[in-house]
Write an enzyme that holds these catalytic residues in place. Structure first.
Site, PDB file in Angstrom:
ATOM      1  N   HIS A  73      37.187  48.554  29.199  1.00  0.00           N
ATOM      2  CA  HIS A  73      36.341  47.573  30.021  1.00  0.00           C
ATOM      3  C   HIS A  73      36.413  47.820  31.485  1.00  0.00           C
ATOM      4  O   HIS A  73      37.305  47.560  32.018  1.00  0.00           O
ATOM      5  CB  HIS A  73      36.238  46.366  29.750  1.00  0.00           C
TER       6      HIS A  73
ATOM      7  N   GLU B  63      46.200  42.004  25.524  1.00  0.00           N
ATOM      8  CA  GLU B  63      44.951  40.903  26.436  1.00  0.00           C
ATOM      9  C   GLU B  63      45.978  39.817  27.208  1.00  0.00           C
ATOM     10  O   GLU B  63      46.608  39.126  26.616  1.00  0.00           O
ATOM     11  CB  GLU B  63      44.061  40.410  25.247  1.00  0.00           C
TER      12      GLU B  63
END
Length: 338
Positions: free
Chosen positions: A22, A186
């Site tokens: 991303h 994450e």
């Protein structure tokens, strides 16, 4: 399960560290750039010592989105790694991320094939207050679980959880699914489009300890079994919406905001409408709330996710010796000939 006898697993000869899947999740982008810089410096002064070393591939996954500092340009790259997308026919003008997914599959895979890299660590950041999380499809990938346990020991001051998506390999859709083993690392809270030094430092330390563990594993170290708390995803909850316009009509309640991994009980506050009304959790069982108010999930219709927590027994493991690997290869060859 006999936790005293270690499970023997193939060594991890090729490891991929990916960032920028991303393009606006910048801690992973800058960490990958730093790793590439260190690799270039090391290669310039490298001498062949005759020993076998782990090969590390460092990949900037979505360079076009990184250049634009956007999550993606055409479609979410981290949903483009299904077998159907990777192996299916492409249209005359396919989305950029579909083409990029196929390039990455050729570089790191092919997904599900014997030539795929041994381990993929894909770096992500989240606006939610998640701490450091491993996100994986399997709850019995002992490699990923032992790496997680290693980071827990090495980083005791960092909140750390293991999230199990509970999706089969055939349905897996993200970059980390291309490797024989894989997980997303994450970390949050981190605003998209910027870098917090504390989040970057945690991500950098996590990758360093992960690579240290791979080196120990490949050198023949035996890792004892133990227990890991695993959060298995159950469902996602959308924001309340206007039936005609489909616009959201409420925000996450202040009682729940920033309390990722809290136990959400029936009747606990979840949303506060823009007119001031409190909306409560109507589920029949207590579940753990995560990815609360992640800003990238507004477009996906996800206000938060809910998970069940359980304690998982993890067996001890060690790497196979060369003799054991050769015996496995001979057995595989024999099966293919038959």
């Amino acid at each position: 399960m006999d936790v005293d006898e270690p499970v023997c697993l193939p060594r991890l000869s090729r490891v991929a560290v990916c960032g920028g899947t991303h393009g606006n999740e910048l801690p992973g982008v800058y960490l990958v750039r730093e790793l590439l810089k260190l690799q270039r410096r090391a290669s310039e002064g490298e001498e062949d010592d005759g020993e076998e070393h782990t090969s590390m591939l460092t990949v900037l996954s979505n360079p076009r989105a990184v250049q634009q500092c956007r999550r993606y340009t055409d479609t979410d790259l981290n949903r483009c790694f299904t077998l159907a997308t990777l192996n299916g026919p492409t249209s005359d003008s396919p989305p950029y991320e579909v083409l990029r997914a196929q390039e990455l599959n050729a570089m790191l895979g092919p997904k599900g094939g014997p030539g795929a890299v041994d381990l993929v660590c894909d770096l992500h950041s989240t606006t939610a207050n998640m701490g450091l999380c491993f996100i994986a499809y399997s709850d019995c990938d002992w490699i990923c679980l032992h790496i997680f346990k290693h980071l827990q020991r090495r980083m005791p001051d960092t909140p750390m959880r293991f999230i199990h998506l509970g999706i089969s390999g055939k349905e897996s859709y993200s970059l980390d699914s291309v490797g024989k083993h894989g997980f997303a690392m994450e970390i949050g809270p981190q605003p998209h489009g910027g870098v917090r030094s504390d989040i970057y430092a945690v991500m950098s330390a996590g990758v360093r300890h992960m690579l240290d563990w791979v080196g120990l594993f490949n050198s023949g170290a035996v890792f004892e079994g133990g227990w890991v708390d695993v959060f298995t995803l159950v469902k996602n909850i959308d924001y309340p919406r206007d039936s005609k316009t489909h616009n959201i009509t409420a925000a996450i309640h202040s009682h729940l905001q920033d309390r990722d991994f809290c136990l959400l009980r029936p009747h606990d506050p979840v949303f506060q409408t823009f007119s001031g009304e409190t909306l409560r959790y109507e589920g029949g069982e207590p579940l753990y709330a995560l990815f609360i108010n992640e800003c990238s999930y507004y477009e996906k219709g996800i206000a938060l996710s809910l998970a069940r927590k359980r304690r998982l027994a993890v067996p001890g493991i060690r790497a196979q010796t060369e003799e054991e690997e050769q015996a496995d290869e001979r057995a595989l060859t024999s099966e293919e000939e038959e």
